[in-house]
Design an enzyme around this catalytic site. Structure first.
Site: not given
Length: 332
Positions: A45, A47
């Site tokens: 991922d 953020d």
């Protein structure tokens, strides 16, 4: 003779500590290249994982709808009042800033994980593909990586995310969705496309070990299909793993991830010689292996989750943006 590939029996989580036990193999300092045979492939991922803040939130709060309106829109997603795609288009459409000017605020508002650059160099040195999986906009993510890593190192990272059309004055920001559907990405269609082009093993006969790194639940199917799942400590993905009895390894920085990946690489080499299934294998990871065997980044990994997970679609549902001076609270 190569050891037989054994499919592990289902784990009993009823009384287990879901934090995956650390490898007991000797984990002394290693040279730049460990030299093991097994292919490792990382998916991460963006953020809240590589960067501690949310890139979209920084832009919306500074140059768009503002934090108050953003919170209202987030609630509309969580309650199902409006679709993720519809709300996202309003958020991105609220921006009124040229791309370069908008990026200026991110230079000072974003904090990269203190050990990510060292981990990324470790991946490059050991020929470990590193792929970013995000529901954000690819031009923004690429620009951020170029700024913080340098263009040469950034070029080693593949990004699976929505594209964007941004006019020169910055008065029109429009996501270009991967698929034409309410969620912006048809996960089922992407999986079908992936399976159509799939095979299980790499060209050299080895089966890759799949690593997923995250902080939230914006793509839980991806997390469930990894051989090794790393969840940032104290955030929503760790909570979800505990609630749903999913085995995971907590991490505070990418140094924790590197230490464990190095250990499992050595342990796997000692036990399997890189042949057959990895020492730690998850049958769900086979679809990742099929896709990666063709050197194709799986588009479906950026898909939004199923209906029952819709409340977690927007990143703030699992990693709140915090101004740099406030820091990111982590709870054990």
């Amino acid at each position: 003779m190569a050891p037989s590939a054994v499919i592990p029996q289902p784990l009993d989580f009823s009384k287990a500590d879901l934090k995956v036990s650390k490898s007991t193999f000797n984990d002394n300092a290693s040279p730049n290249s460990i030299g093991t045979k097994r292919k490792i492939i990382c998916f991460s991922d963006f953020d809240g994982t590589i960067f501690m803040q949310d890139t979209g939130h920084v832009l919306f709060d500074s140059h768009g709808c503002g934090p108050e309106r953003r919170e209202v829109l987030d609630q509309q997603i969580k309650t199902g009042e409006r679709s993720f795609k519809e709300v996202s288009e309003e958020m991105w459409g609220s921006l009124n800033v040229p791309f370069d000017d908008g990026f200026e605020v991110m230079k000072t508002a974003l904090d990269i994980d203190v050990d990510f650059q060292k981990f990324h160099r470790f991946c490059i040195d050991n020929d470990i593909p590193f792929n970013v999986i995000s529901a954000g906009l690819k031009p923004i993510l690429r620009r951020v990586l170029d700024q913080f890593l340098g263009e040469e190192d950034s070029a080693h990272i593949e990004i699976v995310a929505n594209d964007a059309k941004i006019n020169t004055p910055g008065t029109e920001w429009k996501p270009v969705w991967i698929h034409d559907c309410d969620l912006g990405h048809d996960k089922a269609l992407s999986i079908q496309e992936a399976r159509a082009a799939a095979k299980l093993e790499c060209d050299d006969g080895t089966i890759p070990l799949i690593v997923f790194i995250g902080d939230g639940v914006s793509d839980l199917p991806a997390a469930r299909q990894a051989d090794m799942l790393f969840a940032r400590r104290g955030l929503r993905l760790e909570e979800y793993c505990i609630e749903n009895k999913i085995a995971y390894i907590p991490f505070d920085t990418f140094a924790d991830i590197q230490k464990e990946v190095e250990a499992i690489m050595r342990e796997d080499q000692q036990k399997t010689g890189g042949l057959g299934l990895p020492t730690r294998s998850n049958p769900r990871a086979n679809i990742w292996r099929r896709i990666s065997s063709r050197n194709a980044i799986p588009l479906y990994l950026a898909a939004t989750p199923a209906r029952e997970e819709k409340m977690f679609l927007w990143p703030e549902a699992f990693s709140e943006y915090q101004p740099k001076e406030q820091g990111i609270p982590l709870t054990a």
